[in-house]
Design a protein around this motif. Sequence first.
Motif, PDB file in Angstrom:
ATOM      1  N   HIS A   1       0.831  -1.206   0.000  1.00 58.44           N
ATOM      2  CA  HIS A   1       0.000   0.000   0.000  1.00 58.44           C
ATOM      3  C   HIS A   1       0.866   1.257   0.000  1.00 58.44           C
ATOM      4  CE1 HIS A   1      -3.116   2.892   1.187  1.00 58.44           C
ATOM      5  NE2 HIS A   1      -3.984   1.984   0.801  1.00 58.44           N
TER       6      HIS A   1
ATOM      7  N   ALA B   1       0.926   4.547  -2.334  1.00 60.60           N
ATOM      8  CA  ALA B   1       0.784   5.890  -1.773  1.00 60.60           C
ATOM      9  C   ALA B   1       1.972   6.775  -2.144  1.00 60.60           C
ATOM     10  CB  ALA B   1       0.640   5.809  -0.255  1.00 60.60           C
TER      11      ALA B   1
ATOM     12  N   ARG C   1       1.632   7.744  -5.727  1.00 62.14           N
ATOM     13  CA  ARG C   1       0.541   8.708  -5.875  1.00 62.14           C
ATOM     14  C   ARG C   1       0.983  10.119  -5.503  1.00 62.14           C
ATOM     15  NH1 ARG C   1      -4.280   6.912  -2.396  1.00 62.14           N
ATOM     16  NH2 ARG C   1      -2.854   7.595  -0.748  1.00 62.14           N
TER      17      ARG C   1
ATOM     18  N   PRO D   1      -3.319   0.170   5.683  1.00 58.35           N
ATOM     19  CA  PRO D   1      -3.496   1.370   4.850  1.00 58.35           C
ATOM     20  C   PRO D   1      -3.398   2.665   5.643  1.00 58.35           C
ATOM     21  CG  PRO D   1      -5.125  -0.289   4.304  1.00 58.35           C
ATOM     22  CD  PRO D   1      -4.431  -0.770   5.536  1.00 58.35           C
TER      23      PRO D   1
ATOM     24  N   SER E   1       0.347   3.352   6.210  1.00 59.78           N
ATOM     25  CA  SER E   1       1.052   3.690   4.968  1.00 59.78           C
ATOM     26  C   SER E   1       0.642   5.067   4.466  1.00 59.78           C
ATOM     27  CB  SER E   1       0.783   2.633   3.897  1.00 59.78           C
ATOM     28  OG  SER E   1      -0.566   2.656   3.488  1.00 59.78           O
ATOM     29  N   ASN E   2      -0.639   5.411   4.606  1.00 60.13           N
ATOM     30  CA  ASN E   2      -1.090   6.743   4.181  1.00 60.13           C
ATOM     31  C   ASN E   2      -0.511   7.850   5.060  1.00 60.13           C
ATOM     32  OD1 ASN E   2      -2.665   6.120   1.937  1.00 60.13           O
ATOM     33  ND2 ASN E   2      -4.457   5.642   3.188  1.00 60.13           N
TER      34      ASN E   2
ATOM     35  N   THR F   1     -13.392  13.696   3.091  1.00 60.64           N
ATOM     36  CA  THR F   1     -12.150  14.077   2.423  1.00 60.64           C
ATOM     37  C   THR F   1     -12.375  15.224   1.448  1.00 60.64           C
ATOM     38  OG1 THR F   1     -11.359  11.796   2.621  1.00 60.64           O
ATOM     39  CG2 THR F   1     -10.239  13.200   1.028  1.00 60.64           C
TER      40      THR F   1
END
Length: 399
Positions: free
Chosen positions: A29, A33, A36, A150, A153-154, A240
């Motif tokens: 993940h 990220a 991204r 997640p 990792s984010n 978000t």
Amino acid sequence: MTNPQPDTVSPADPRRTLRAAVGALICVHAAMAATRVTASLLVLQQGYPEWTVGALLSLFAVAPLGLSLWAGRLADRHGLHRPLAVGVAMGAVGAAAAVLSQHPVALSFAALATGGAVAVAAVGIQREAGLLAREPSDLKRVFSWIALGPALSNALAPIIVGLLIDHVGFRAGFVFALLLPAIAWWLGRQVPRAVVTAPRAAEEDSRGRPRTAWGLLRMVSLRRLLLVNLALSACWDAHTFAVPVLGHARGLSASSIGLILGSFAVAATLVRLAISRWAEHLEERRALRRAMALATAVCVVYPWLPGVPGMLAGSALLGLALGSVQPMILSMLHQVTPSDRHGQALGLRMLVTNGATIVMPSGFGFLAALTVPAAPLWLMGSLVLGAQLAARRIEPAPG
């Protein structure tokens, strides 16, 4: 409630297996990220318009639409290591493409590949984690740890990538993403290779036709669970979207908006840690419905919360509510579906969630533009309230 019925030989050390599985999920993940964040900043630095960034970000959710159901069948048939290997290979190839070329076409390929890597690997890891449980409270505990992957990792990948970009360059961010799949594969090798004992006949129905994931939708409780999952995922996306829009309308600084979003992420992480500690005291449906009620209330009042402190408190409460639901939903999914088709059910869930991730942000943008910035939150609060009926009527599979 029925206990999960594993269809593989149990590993000798479930705790070690769970740690390795969570670590592998974090790495796969985080590779996505990191790609991204780096690709988004690079596209802006190259002078492309903002809509290009939006289009690039949407590509990370496109590949899972085509791969999730296949990943579920792969996991049911071969266990963890085959889908993890495919995910690792996709993540490495995608990141390598971005290392070699920073052209938008290469970045688009990297987005598709690393996004698909998460879909394939996560389904295998989630299915493997479900096999570690022997009773419903174990399911909640296991999936609270899986849900941390997640979240961590984010939280960590953007920080590391930001430092690398500032001090080394954009290519360094992609190199970091390239290293992570290798670590994920090493961690995956720490998980004992189980022998799948489910008969191949289980892949066919009574007429000898292949049993597809779509056939699972005939199960009423699974349909209700997916509906609840869809409403809550859309609510997460609405928050978000709404926080930057409302914050900008109120004249808040970028750091304040980031702090508000961070309070949501921290709360979601903390509640998952709490579930792992007190899982045996929680009943899934009751906990899920309470979280949905809290999410509805926060969505309704959020636009009137005063200043940064009010929005911080509201985001934290919403993070507690929405952060708690994934372990509950994954636990319930394993109870409402046959044990030999958990992988397909997980793939179906991922397909629904990623489909919403692609569609919802654009819809929120149009809705806010045509009405008021708070409209997406109010709409999602209403949908979550309506999904309470479905949540109340979810029942475990007989047997």
